[in-house]
Design a protein around this motif. Structure first.
Motif, PDB file in Angstrom:
ATOM      1  N   TYR A  88      11.918 143.369  32.903  1.00 54.58           N
ATOM      2  CA  TYR A  88      10.973 142.988  34.195  1.00 54.58           C
ATOM      3  C   TYR A  88       9.987 142.032  33.507  1.00 54.58           C
ATOM      4  O   TYR A  88       9.733 141.980  32.352  1.00 54.58           O
ATOM      5  N   TYR A  89       9.466 141.252  34.197  1.00 57.67           N
ATOM      6  CA  TYR A  89       8.425 139.993  33.926  1.00 57.67           C
ATOM      7  C   TYR A  89       7.011 140.615  33.729  1.00 57.67           C
ATOM      8  O   TYR A  89       6.507 141.451  34.326  1.00 57.67           O
ATOM      9  N   LEU A  90       6.353 140.204  32.582  1.00 63.93           N
ATOM     10  CA  LEU A  90       5.003 140.498  32.221  1.00 63.93           C
ATOM     11  C   LEU A  90       4.106 139.543  32.911  1.00 63.93           C
ATOM     12  O   LEU A  90       2.536 139.809  32.856  1.00 63.93           O
ATOM     13  N   GLY A  91       4.330 138.532  33.234  1.00 67.71           N
ATOM     14  CA  GLY A  91       3.604 137.628  34.301  1.00 67.71           C
ATOM     15  C   GLY A  91       2.808 136.484  33.376  1.00 67.71           C
ATOM     16  O   GLY A  91       2.097 135.788  33.917  1.00 67.71           O
ATOM     17  N   GLN A  92       3.288 136.383  32.211  1.00 63.95           N
ATOM     18  CA  GLN A  92       2.988 135.478  31.269  1.00 63.95           C
ATOM     19  C   GLN A  92       3.979 134.662  30.785  1.00 63.95           C
ATOM     20  O   GLN A  92       4.915 135.241  30.179  1.00 63.95           O
TER      21      GLN A  92
END
Ligand SMILES: [Zn+2]
Length: 107
Positions: free
Chosen positions: A55-59
């Protein structure tokens, strides 16, 4: 492994080592939702990443595995989510096919 899973289900043994590091990301659909701001230039698709437990950590293009907690970034053209995950974290229980509570996307 089967024997251990049986005993875990019946509550006789609690082996925390097979529990996912990020339990709220066990669902592939939840993982997919994290990719809303995934850079369009990234060469790996959110579907492939979510399917590989990531899943994406947003950075930048940093992703994390819900199971082993391993993080991956700097995706290159030709990379496959599953192949990179298994290359860098070969002992991840999700990669190894253990029942770690993954909930596949139901469409
Ligand atoms: Zn993993």
């Amino acid at each position: 492994a089967e024997d251990m899973e049986y005993r875990l289900r019946t509550g006789q043994v609690v082996d925390e080592s097979i529990y996912p590091v990020v339990p709220h990301m066990r669902s592939e659909e939840s993982r997919l939702h994290t990719f809303s701001t995934w850079p369009l230039t990234a060469p790996v698709s959110p579907c492939d990443l979510a399917q590989a437990g990531l899943y994406y950590l947003g950075q930048c293009d940093q992703v994390q595995c819900f199971c082993c907690g391993g993080t991956l970034a700097d995706w290159e053209i030709g990379d496959s989510a599953w192949a990179e995950h298994s290359k860098h974290f070969p002992f991840c229980f999700f990669i190894l096919g253990h029942d770690v509570g993954n909930i596949p996307f139901q469409g």
